[in-house]
Design an enzyme around this catalytic site. Structure first.
Site, PDB file in Angstrom:
ATOM      1  CB  SER A  16      -0.887   0.013   1.254  1.00  0.00           C
ATOM      2  OG  SER A  16      -1.578   1.247   1.380  1.00  0.00           O
TER       3      SER A  16
ATOM      4  CE1 TYR B 158      -4.497  -2.767   4.741  1.00  0.00           C
ATOM      5  CE2 TYR B 158      -3.580  -0.559   4.533  1.00  0.00           C
ATOM      6  CZ  TYR B 158      -4.049  -1.714   3.957  1.00  0.00           C
ATOM      7  OH  TYR B 158      -4.055  -1.832   2.584  1.00  0.00           O
TER       8      TYR B 158
END
Length: 254
Positions: free
Chosen positions: A138, A151
Site C-alpha cells: 500500500s 494496517y
C-alpha cells in the site's frame, strides 16, 4: 513479469483489487486460481469467468495454507506466479488501548499470511523456468494513515520483507514485485465514490501495464509523489497527510 501464459494463484481474489486483477489477467490468457474462505462466492466468480479455478483458503490458518499449497502443487504443477493479495483494514486508535484480538488478526492476515503462503510455495516456484511472487502492499507502507495504524505498519513490514526476499532470490528465476496501491474505491474500507479514491477500473489498467515491466515496485501515477523518500521531512509529511484526512474524513459505511 510476462503478462500471458502464466498460471497464477491469487489470495484475496474474491473482491476489490484481487478480483479485478485476477479477472484482467484471466482475460489476457493466464490460468487463474483464486482463493478464499467462502466456497459459494468462489463458485459464483468462476462461473462468470470460464476456465478460472478456485481453492478454499483461510489465510489466517497455517494448516489451510499447507493444504492449499499441496493442492496447487498437485493439481496445478505449472503454477509460476503467487499473488499475495489478501488483506484487511480495520480502523483503530493508537492514542488509547488497542483490542489485542483485532491487532493479532490484522498482523496475521496482512503479514504472516503472505509470509507463510510464500514459504509454502517457494521451492515449487524456484523449480519453474521463471516465476514471480507478487505482494499487494500500500502507499500507506510509506506514509502511514494514523486512523489505520496497525494496517499501515503491516504494509510497511511487508514492503521490508519483499525487499529482503528479492535480494535473497537474486540468483534464482523468481522475481519479486510489489504492488503499492493508493486509495482505491473498493470495499476494503467502504466503496463510496469519494473523488479522492482512484476508480478500480483505472487502477487495474495502470497496474497491468506496469506489471508487464521489470519494475520491482508497481506504482500508479497517483502513488509516486507519496512514494518519493521524504527523508528528514518525513514527520512533517506524515503529519500533513493525516491532518488532511482529519479535516476531510474518509466515509465509513456499515
Amino acid at each position: 513479469m510476462k503478462l500471458t501464459g502464466n498460471t497464477i494463484f491469487v489470495t484475496g481474489g474474491t473482491s476489490g483489487i484481487g478480483r479485478g486483477l485476477a479477472e484482467a489477467l484471466h482475460r489476457l490468457g493466464n490460468k487463474i486460481i483464486i482463493s478464499g474462505r467462502r466456497r459459494a462466492l468462489l463458485n459464483e466468480i468462476i462461473a462468470v469467468n470460464p476456465g478460472m479455478a478456485a481453492i478454499e483458503l483461510d489465510i489466517n490458518d497455517p494448516a489451510s495454507i499447507k493444504r492449499a499449497a499441496e493442492t496447487i502443487i498437485r493439481d496445478f504443477p505449472e503454477t509460476n506466479v503467487l499473488f499475495n493479495n489478501a488483506g484487511i483494514m480495520p480502523f483503530d486508535d493508537v492514542a488509547g488501548p488497542i483490542d489485542d484480538a483485532t491487532a493479532q488478526g490484522v498482523i496475521t492476515t496482512n503479514l504472516l499470511g503472505p509470509i507463510r503462503m510464500s514459504s509454502a510455495l517457494i521451492e515449487h516456484l524456484k523449480a519453474q523456468p521463471e516465476a514471480t511472487i507478487l505482494y499487494t502492499s500500500s502507499v500507506l507502507a510509506f506514509v502511514p494513515l494514523a486512523t489505520n495504524a496497525i494496517y499501515s505498519a503491516t504494509k510497511a513490514a511487508l514492503h521490508s520483507y519483499a525487499l529482503s526476499q528479492r535480494f535473497q532470490l537474486r540468483g534464482t528465476g523468481v522475481r519479486v514485485q510489489e504492488i503499492a496501491p493508493p486509495w482505491v474505491d473498493t470495499d476494503l474500507i467502504y466503496k463510496s465514490g469519494d473523488p479522492r479514491a482512484m476508480p478500480l477500473e483505472d487502477f487495474i489498467v495502470q497496474t497491468i501495464a506496469a506489471l508487464g515491466t521489470d519494475a520491482p515496485e508497481i506504482l500508479v501515477e497517483a502513488v509516486k509523489p507519496l512514494r518519493d523518500n521524504p527523508g528528514a521531512s518525513e514527520h512533517a509529511l506524515v503529519h500533513a497527510f493525516n491532518q488532511g484526512i482529519v479535516d476531510h474524513p474518509i466515509p465509513v459505511g456499515s
